[in-house]
Each structure stands twice: as structure tokens, then as C-alpha cells.
Design a protein around this motif. Sequence first.
Motif, PDB file in Angstrom:
ATOM      1  N   TYR A  49     -20.247 -34.983 -13.495  1.00  0.00           N
ATOM      2  CA  TYR A  49     -21.286 -35.645 -12.695  1.00  0.00           C
ATOM      3  C   TYR A  49     -20.950 -37.136 -12.649  1.00  0.00           C
ATOM      4  CZ  TYR A  49     -25.565 -37.591 -10.897  1.00  0.00           C
ATOM      5  OH  TYR A  49     -26.464 -38.276 -10.123  1.00  0.00           O
ATOM      6  N   ARG A  92     -24.481 -39.866  -6.750  1.00  0.00           N
ATOM      7  CA  ARG A  92     -25.050 -39.252  -5.548  1.00  0.00           C
ATOM      8  C   ARG A  92     -24.623 -39.932  -4.252  1.00  0.00           C
ATOM      9  NH1 ARG A  92     -29.996 -36.157  -6.765  1.00  0.00           N
ATOM     10  NH2 ARG A  92     -30.488 -36.262  -8.978  1.00  0.00           N
ATOM     11  N   THR A 134     -18.479 -35.123  -8.182  1.00  0.00           N
ATOM     12  CA  THR A 134     -19.401 -34.289  -8.944  1.00  0.00           C
ATOM     13  C   THR A 134     -19.132 -32.815  -8.681  1.00  0.00           C
ATOM     14  OG1 THR A 134     -21.113 -35.988  -9.044  1.00  0.00           O
ATOM     15  CG2 THR A 134     -21.856 -33.708  -9.180  1.00  0.00           C
ATOM     16  N   LYS A 152     -21.226 -29.994  -9.521  1.00  0.00           N
ATOM     17  CA  LYS A 152     -22.336 -29.067  -9.347  1.00  0.00           C
ATOM     18  C   LYS A 152     -22.962 -29.200  -7.961  1.00  0.00           C
ATOM     19  CE  LYS A 152     -26.523 -27.514 -11.787  1.00  0.00           C
ATOM     20  NZ  LYS A 152     -27.409 -27.792 -12.940  1.00  0.00           N
ATOM     21  N   TYR A 167     -27.285 -31.523  -6.370  1.00  0.00           N
ATOM     22  CA  TYR A 167     -26.679 -32.807  -6.044  1.00  0.00           C
ATOM     23  C   TYR A 167     -25.944 -32.856  -4.712  1.00  0.00           C
ATOM     24  CZ  TYR A 167     -27.553 -33.150 -11.039  1.00  0.00           C
ATOM     25  OH  TYR A 167     -28.137 -33.126 -12.271  1.00  0.00           O
ATOM     26  N   GLU A 189     -24.435 -34.674 -17.286  1.00  0.00           N
ATOM     27  CA  GLU A 189     -25.236 -33.667 -16.582  1.00  0.00           C
ATOM     28  C   GLU A 189     -24.586 -32.290 -16.630  1.00  0.00           C
ATOM     29  OE1 GLU A 189     -28.286 -34.678 -15.469  1.00  0.00           O
ATOM     30  OE2 GLU A 189     -27.581 -36.504 -16.445  1.00  0.00           O
TER      31      GLU A 189
END
Length: 444
Positions: free
Chosen positions: A151, A154, A162, A164, A168, A229
Amino acid sequence: MIQQKRVLATDIPGPRSQELSARKAGAVASGVSAGLPVYVEEAVDGILRDVDGNQLIDFGSGIAVTTVGNGNRRVVEAVTKQIADFTHTCFMVTPYEEYVAVCEKLNEHTPGDHEKRSALFNSGAEAVENAVKIARLATGRDAVVAFDHAYHGRTNLTMGLTAKTMPYKQGFGPFASEIYRVPMAYPYRWPTGPEKCAEEALATLKSQIHVQVGEENCAAVVLEPIQGEGGFIVPPDGFLAGLADWCREHGILFIADEVQSGFCRTGDWFASDHEGVVPDIVTTAKGIAGGMPLSGVTGRADLMDAVHGGGLGGTYGGNPVACAAALASIETMEEDDLVGRAREIETLLRGRLEKLAQKYPQIGDIRGRGAMMAIELVEDRETKVPASALAAAVNKGCHERGLVTLTCGSYGNVFRFLPPLTIGDDLLAEGMDILEESFAAATA
């Protein structure tokens, strides 16, 4: 001053928090969600007091941000003074000493004794994005390698880094190009067992980059020394050092994303320090400024100075109020030995978690360092099937009993502990009692 004790004046959430949640639904974008919808009006050290008079024990620190404690005295005094002096000029227009002083502290405390330079920004994602910019310009290469379970933020580039998808990345693509992903050295889930994890993960990484990218095309490898994360994944000893050596051999820059793991959180100033690993570039944020928005990129002087004038910056980057907070936070870490305190917290947490694991076979793994600890929950220890529903149930039980807790992990089955480093042993022990009560209720 808030007493450092848990108080349950109403159900959680209470009536005033529920009223504010209704107002939120009518005013705030629904994509901005809240894990625990209690509305805080005051906080000191390890206690959050909400608008209904409930006092909750804080095991989250605003996701590793209030490392020096909620309402830290030095931070409050420094911020108050700076606000009275001035709140903004933009460092790129008319600079100020506070920015320079924070960079000096970052250069001092980040790993390595080489000559360094730093630049300040607003968030962890912004720091990572700028670190990649610097790496690409300094090396003249484009490709960037990231890891499974990573992570990094954003923004468009950091969403690409990232791993995942939900929540996200879902629906937000296409993402930045020239990003490649390799397996993370994840001892608990490594197919051939933790003993071979470091060696085999390094071999896999080297092979995949050689075949899919080409070492000569790779600008940087970006890695959280302890993944956040993605599940507080701690790579086995030797992996980080081996990765750093391989990067150096091929002229690839090693960027350590220390946004969540930095500033005494893991029982060292930075998680990279555990094995004496010296990254080329380090990104920082979260615990840097006691709750004020600030981040940094610190790296070798030749890399940082390779960028042309005006190539780095931002209107609010290194805001003077945030810089004052950072200097006060770092002073607290130095003067109060928060590195040592993080290690004390680990001893207390690990002891309680090991006892809990003896009672509940759903605890498959205990991991972490310092005050960055986690347990991974599974359906059973043989199959290691992620127990996401159990993690959610235990989390809910902790919230109802007045303990602020957080989950994480690619499968949503990891329970993480991020208390402020100023929290008292009595609150830590009470928090672990609540965790045990919530386990008992969830598994009854």
C-alpha cells in the motif's frame, strides 16, 4: 485534562454521534467512510473522548499518526506559537527556518551517515509519488517495481503501486504505466515455509525483473520495510539487505516507504534500521508531526540534487505550522526515548497475544515490531484460510466495549495494534482485556 481511563457513558456510538452520522450522510461524499462512527471532541495521550462523554482507549493512533500521543504538550505549544507568528507564505515564495530545521532532522535520523537532502510535502502518497519522480530523473530509467500486499497511497501513481483492489483501486483506472509487481517475502504464507522465504523470494524477484523488466530499465524498487495496510507483513531477516545489495549492483534505487513504520514506531527510528539497511531514498509521513499534515522525501544528496530548480514543491508542502509540530514531535521522541518505549510496548503486547493464541487456534500468526504489532486470524492453522468475518466481529466487539482498533490485510483478516507510544501500561493491559473479551464473544 482528560483522565486516562475508559468511560462508557452511552452505547457506542451514542446518540449525539448518531445525529452527526446522519448529518455526515447528507453532507459528506459516501466514499469517505468511517470504521468507528463516534465523533471525537477531545483527546489526550491514549484516550479519545467523544461527543457523548464516552472515553475510548486508542489502539489506532489515527493510523500511526499520533505516535507522540494525542494532544502532546510540546506539539500543542509549538503549533500555538507558530500560528500566532504566521501560518503560510509558501516555502517556494518566501522560505522560513522551520522547513530547513525539519529537513536537517530528517537527514540526521533516517538510515545512513552519507550526505542527504530532504524535501517536504503533505501526505505519504505525495511523498512516494515524488520519490518515484526523483528516481526516474536521477537514473534516466522508467520502470518501477512494487510488491504484492503493498500500500503506497491513493493518487493515480500510488494506486498503481498499491496491490489491493478494494477499496483502494476499484473503478479508478487506468493507472500509471511502467509499474511491475513481484511477490512479497511473506513468511507465514510462503509456499515452502518461512525458513526458505528470504532466499526464494529474492531469487523470484531477481528472475522476474530480469525477464519482465530488464535491470537496465528499472529506476527503483519501492518497498515498505514492514508492510502496513497489506497486513503488517515483516519480511524475514536477510531479505531487505539482500534486496538493497542487488539494487546497488544494478544501479537500481531502493526506496523505503517508511510512512507507517517510521519515527520510533517499530522500536527503531525507522524499520530499515533493524538490519542496518540503508535505502537510497526514504519516504516519511504519519508519525512525523503529531497529527499535522506533513511528509518528507529524504535521499542521497546526489539523487535529490539531480532535480532541476522548481521540479519539486507544492503550495502547502512543508507548511510552517506542520513543521513546528514536526520539530516538537521529534524533540519528544528524542527526549522521552520513544524508541525504548516502543520496545516496552512490544514486550507487553506480544506476551498477551501469545497467551491469547494458546487459547484461540484462530490466531495463526503473531508478528510485528515495537508498537506495530498484528495477529493474523485463520479458520484453522492447517489450511490458513483467512478468517475475515471473525476479524470483523472481534473488531466490532472491541468498538462496542470502548477500544479503538483497526483491521488490515489483503484478506481483511489481520488485526493490528498501533497505540500511541505515550500510552500507559494500565491502558494497554485494559485494552488487551477488552480484546480477549471480544474474542470470547465472537467465538462463543
